[in-house]
Design an enzyme around this catalytic site. Sequence first.
Site, PDB file in Angstrom:
ATOM      1  N   GLU A 100      -4.719  -6.364  -1.798  1.00  0.00           N
ATOM      2  CA  GLU A 100      -5.023  -7.786  -1.571  1.00  0.00           C
ATOM      3  C   GLU A 100      -6.133  -7.950  -0.526  1.00  0.00           C
ATOM      4  O   GLU A 100      -6.980  -8.839  -0.637  1.00  0.00           O
ATOM      5  CB  GLU A 100      -3.751  -8.534  -1.159  1.00  0.00           C
ATOM      6  CG  GLU A 100      -2.764  -8.634  -2.315  1.00  0.00           C
ATOM      7  CD  GLU A 100      -1.402  -9.145  -1.892  1.00  0.00           C
ATOM      8  OE1 GLU A 100      -0.827  -8.560  -0.944  1.00  0.00           O
ATOM      9  OE2 GLU A 100      -0.909 -10.099  -2.494  1.00  0.00           O
ATOM     10  N   GLU A 109       4.744  -3.955  -4.841  1.00  0.00           N
ATOM     11  CA  GLU A 109       5.754  -4.780  -4.161  1.00  0.00           C
ATOM     12  C   GLU A 109       7.060  -4.888  -4.926  1.00  0.00           C
ATOM     13  O   GLU A 109       8.148  -4.921  -4.349  1.00  0.00           O
ATOM     14  CB  GLU A 109       5.202  -6.196  -3.902  1.00  0.00           C
ATOM     15  CG  GLU A 109       4.113  -6.275  -2.844  1.00  0.00           C
ATOM     16  CD  GLU A 109       2.708  -6.099  -3.390  1.00  0.00           C
ATOM     17  OE1 GLU A 109       2.560  -5.547  -4.513  1.00  0.00           O
ATOM     18  OE2 GLU A 109       1.762  -6.502  -2.699  1.00  0.00           O
ATOM     19  N   ALA A 149       1.448  -3.791   3.370  1.00  0.00           N
ATOM     20  CA  ALA A 149       2.072  -4.331   4.570  1.00  0.00           C
ATOM     21  C   ALA A 149       2.997  -3.270   5.149  1.00  0.00           C
ATOM     22  O   ALA A 149       3.458  -2.378   4.437  1.00  0.00           O
ATOM     23  CB  ALA A 149       2.858  -5.595   4.230  1.00  0.00           C
ATOM     24  N   GLY A 185      -0.518  -5.155  -0.030  1.00  0.00           N
ATOM     25  CA  GLY A 185      -1.400  -5.916   0.844  1.00  0.00           C
ATOM     26  C   GLY A 185      -2.737  -5.224   1.046  1.00  0.00           C
ATOM     27  O   GLY A 185      -3.752  -5.878   1.325  1.00  0.00           O
TER      28      GLY A 185
HETATM   29  N1  DAK Z   1       4.491   0.731   5.584  1.00  0.00           N
HETATM   30  C1  DAK Z   1       4.941   1.548   6.568  1.00  0.00           C
HETATM   31  N2  DAK Z   1       4.759   2.870   6.581  1.00  0.00           N
HETATM   32  C2  DAK Z   1       4.102   3.424   5.552  1.00  0.00           C
HETATM   33  C3  DAK Z   1       3.603   2.653   4.484  1.00  0.00           C
HETATM   34  C4  DAK Z   1       3.825   1.250   4.526  1.00  0.00           C
HETATM   35  N3  DAK Z   1       3.351   0.414   3.587  1.00  0.00           N
HETATM   36  N4  DAK Z   1       3.001   3.483   3.602  1.00  0.00           N
HETATM   37  C5  DAK Z   1       3.119   4.702   4.113  1.00  0.00           C
HETATM   38  N5  DAK Z   1       3.777   4.688   5.285  1.00  0.00           N
HETATM   39  C6  DAK Z   1       4.086   5.821   6.159  1.00  0.00           C
HETATM   40  C7  DAK Z   1       5.191   6.685   5.586  1.00  0.00           C
HETATM   41  O1  DAK Z   1       6.440   6.134   5.892  1.00  0.00           O
HETATM   42  C8  DAK Z   1       4.933   7.981   6.273  1.00  0.00           C
HETATM   43  O2  DAK Z   1       5.427   7.915   7.593  1.00  0.00           O
HETATM   44  P1  DAK Z   1       6.249   9.162   8.275  1.00  0.00           P
HETATM   45  O3  DAK Z   1       7.345   9.457   7.330  1.00  0.00           O
HETATM   46  O4  DAK Z   1       5.226  10.260   8.331  1.00  0.00           O
HETATM   47  O5  DAK Z   1       6.660   8.648   9.593  1.00  0.00           O
HETATM   48  C9  DAK Z   1       3.424   8.040   6.367  1.00  0.00           C
HETATM   49  O6  DAK Z   1       2.976   6.689   6.219  1.00  0.00           O
HETATM   50  C10 DAK Z   1       2.797   8.872   5.266  1.00  0.00           C
HETATM   51  O7  DAK Z   1       3.284   8.391   4.032  1.00  0.00           O
HETATM   52  P2  DAK Z   1       4.019   9.337   2.946  1.00  0.00           P
HETATM   53  O8  DAK Z   1       4.697  10.481   3.599  1.00  0.00           O
HETATM   54  O9  DAK Z   1       4.851   8.435   2.095  1.00  0.00           O
HETATM   55  O10 DAK Z   1       2.753   9.880   2.140  1.00  0.00           O
HETATM   56  P3  DAK Z   1       2.709  10.319   0.607  1.00  0.00           P
HETATM   57  O11 DAK Z   1       1.390  10.946   0.419  1.00  0.00           O
HETATM   58  O12 DAK Z   1       3.937  11.098   0.231  1.00  0.00           O
HETATM   59  O13 DAK Z   1       2.760   8.958  -0.221  1.00  0.00           O
HETATM   60  C11 DAK Z   1       2.159   6.672  -0.702  1.00  0.00           C
HETATM   61  C12 DAK Z   1       1.712   8.038  -0.093  1.00  0.00           C
HETATM   62  C13 DAK Z   1       1.033   5.660  -0.427  1.00  0.00           C
HETATM   63  C14 DAK Z   1       2.323   6.822  -2.221  1.00  0.00           C
HETATM   64  C15 DAK Z   1       3.502   6.239  -0.046  1.00  0.00           C
HETATM   65  O14 DAK Z   1       3.349   6.308   1.367  1.00  0.00           O
HETATM   66  C16 DAK Z   1       3.916   4.835  -0.420  1.00  0.00           C
HETATM   67  O15 DAK Z   1       4.414   4.593  -1.522  1.00  0.00           O
HETATM   68  N6  DAK Z   1       3.768   3.895   0.540  1.00  0.00           N
HETATM   69  C17 DAK Z   1       4.243   2.546   0.381  1.00  0.00           C
HETATM   70  C18 DAK Z   1       3.364   1.762  -0.533  1.00  0.00           C
HETATM   71  C19 DAK Z   1       3.891   0.367  -0.757  1.00  0.00           C
HETATM   72  O16 DAK Z   1       4.986   0.130  -1.282  1.00  0.00           O
HETATM   73  N7  DAK Z   1       3.113  -0.624  -0.341  1.00  0.00           N
HETATM   74  C20 DAK Z   1       3.395  -1.977  -0.599  1.00  0.00           C
HETATM   75  C21 DAK Z   1       4.126  -2.571   0.583  1.00  0.00           C
HETATM   76  S1  DAK Z   1       4.559  -4.276   0.264  1.00  0.00           S
HETATM   77  C22 DAK Z   1       2.304 -10.934   3.260  1.00  0.00           C
HETATM   78  C23 DAK Z   1       1.126 -10.397   2.897  1.00  0.00           C
HETATM   79  C24 DAK Z   1       1.095  -9.181   2.226  1.00  0.00           C
HETATM   80  C25 DAK Z   1       2.271  -8.543   1.927  1.00  0.00           C
HETATM   81  C26 DAK Z   1       3.462  -9.087   2.265  1.00  0.00           C
HETATM   82  C27 DAK Z   1       3.493 -10.299   2.943  1.00  0.00           C
HETATM   83  N8  DAK Z   1       2.392 -12.158   3.923  1.00  0.00           N
HETATM   84  C28 DAK Z   1       1.139 -12.849   4.231  1.00  0.00           C
HETATM   85  C29 DAK Z   1       3.620 -12.642   4.431  1.00  0.00           C
HETATM   86  C30 DAK Z   1       2.202  -7.269   1.259  1.00  0.00           C
HETATM   87  C31 DAK Z   1       3.295  -6.536   0.952  1.00  0.00           C
HETATM   88  C32 DAK Z   1       3.139  -5.136   0.672  1.00  0.00           C
HETATM   89  O17 DAK Z   1       2.065  -4.556   0.751  1.00  0.00           O
END
Ligand code: DAK
Length: 258
Positions: free
Chosen positions: A112, A132, A66, A109
């Site tokens: 998922e 998450e 997400a 997500g």
């Molecule tokens: N959201 C927003 N931006 C993201 C992102 C994300 N999930 N993942 C990556 N980005 C952005 C980064 O901020 C970066 O942007 P800039 O800095 O260039 O502006 C760009 O994408 C490139 O990412 P990185 O620079 O971080 O790239 P790396 O290769 O260093 O790292 C990475 C890749 C995938 C390991 C890292 O980006 C990372 O850890 N990303 C976050 C992963 C994460 O925590 N995902 C889970 C999010 S929580 C719901 C349904 C579903 C959900 C919630 C509610 N409902 C139905 C209500 C789900 C929740 C989630 O998924």
Amino acid sequence: MAESRFVEVSREEPIAVLTLNRPEVLNALDFELMTELADRLEELDADPAVGCAVLTGRGRAFAAGADIGEMAGLGVVDLLDRQPFAVWRRIDRVRMPLVAAVNGYALGGGLELAMACDIILAAASARLGQPEIRLGIIPGAGGTQRLPRRIGRYRASEWILTGARYTAQEALEAGLVNRVLPDDQLLDAARELARTIASRPRQAVRAAKEALRASERLPLGEGLRLEQHLFQALFATADKEEGMRAFLEKREPRFTGR
Ligand code: DAK
């Protein structure tokens, strides 16, 4: 078909390939993208020329979860008002089979979304996980329920409680993906699989998907009853007649989807 900003649709009848196209943020799933995805999937699902769809991502990710930027600004009242869960239910209701071609990160997500598909193929370089917990939340689109059903409770506990990332090979060993392919072969393999599914009689394919998905939520007795009803219904289809007659006449069937 309406234009999408973040979801590219390539119609290759009898299949379609949908590509999440927000690579600058690793295809982070914001509300707009998810709504477009549900819209496009529903349109394709209603189209008799399309029997199976492939879902993949542009760039380094299938989807990195997400959109954290969007989520950071939300409070509980926003969730109650905007009902972000509804769009996921729309995707769950799609009747044609979906093949996830996980080309890179499938996190949170993103994983998922892959698990909302019926078959998951992964590129060797893909990385999967439910991170998450590191953000102070838990999976919100099925992860706590689908992951343990797919890979077992203990393994799912480790994935969800640590938030670690796993390789495609580890996901394969856990039973979460059907196959791991060299990166450059992923999409062709997904297309071929989708074409095979799309060539099967449409009503039987839908019935099989419905029964398979129900196996994750129904107790065995109810699931068996559902299977029986769906099985019986297929005896009213022209494709059942054609499929069996073609076998007996030793020729290829010509299915019409009726
Ligand atoms: N959201 C927003 N931006 C993201 C992102 C994300 N999930 N993942 C990556 N980005 C952005 C980064 O901020 C970066 O942007 P800039 O800095 O260039 O502006 C760009 O994408 C490139 O990412 P990185 O620079 O971080 O790239 P790396 O290769 O260093 O790292 C990475 C890749 C995938 C390991 C890292 O980006 C990372 O850890 N990303 C976050 C992963 C994460 O925590 N995902 C889970 C999010 S929580 C719901 C349904 C579903 C959900 C919630 C509610 N409902 C139905 C209500 C789900 C929740 C989630 O998924």
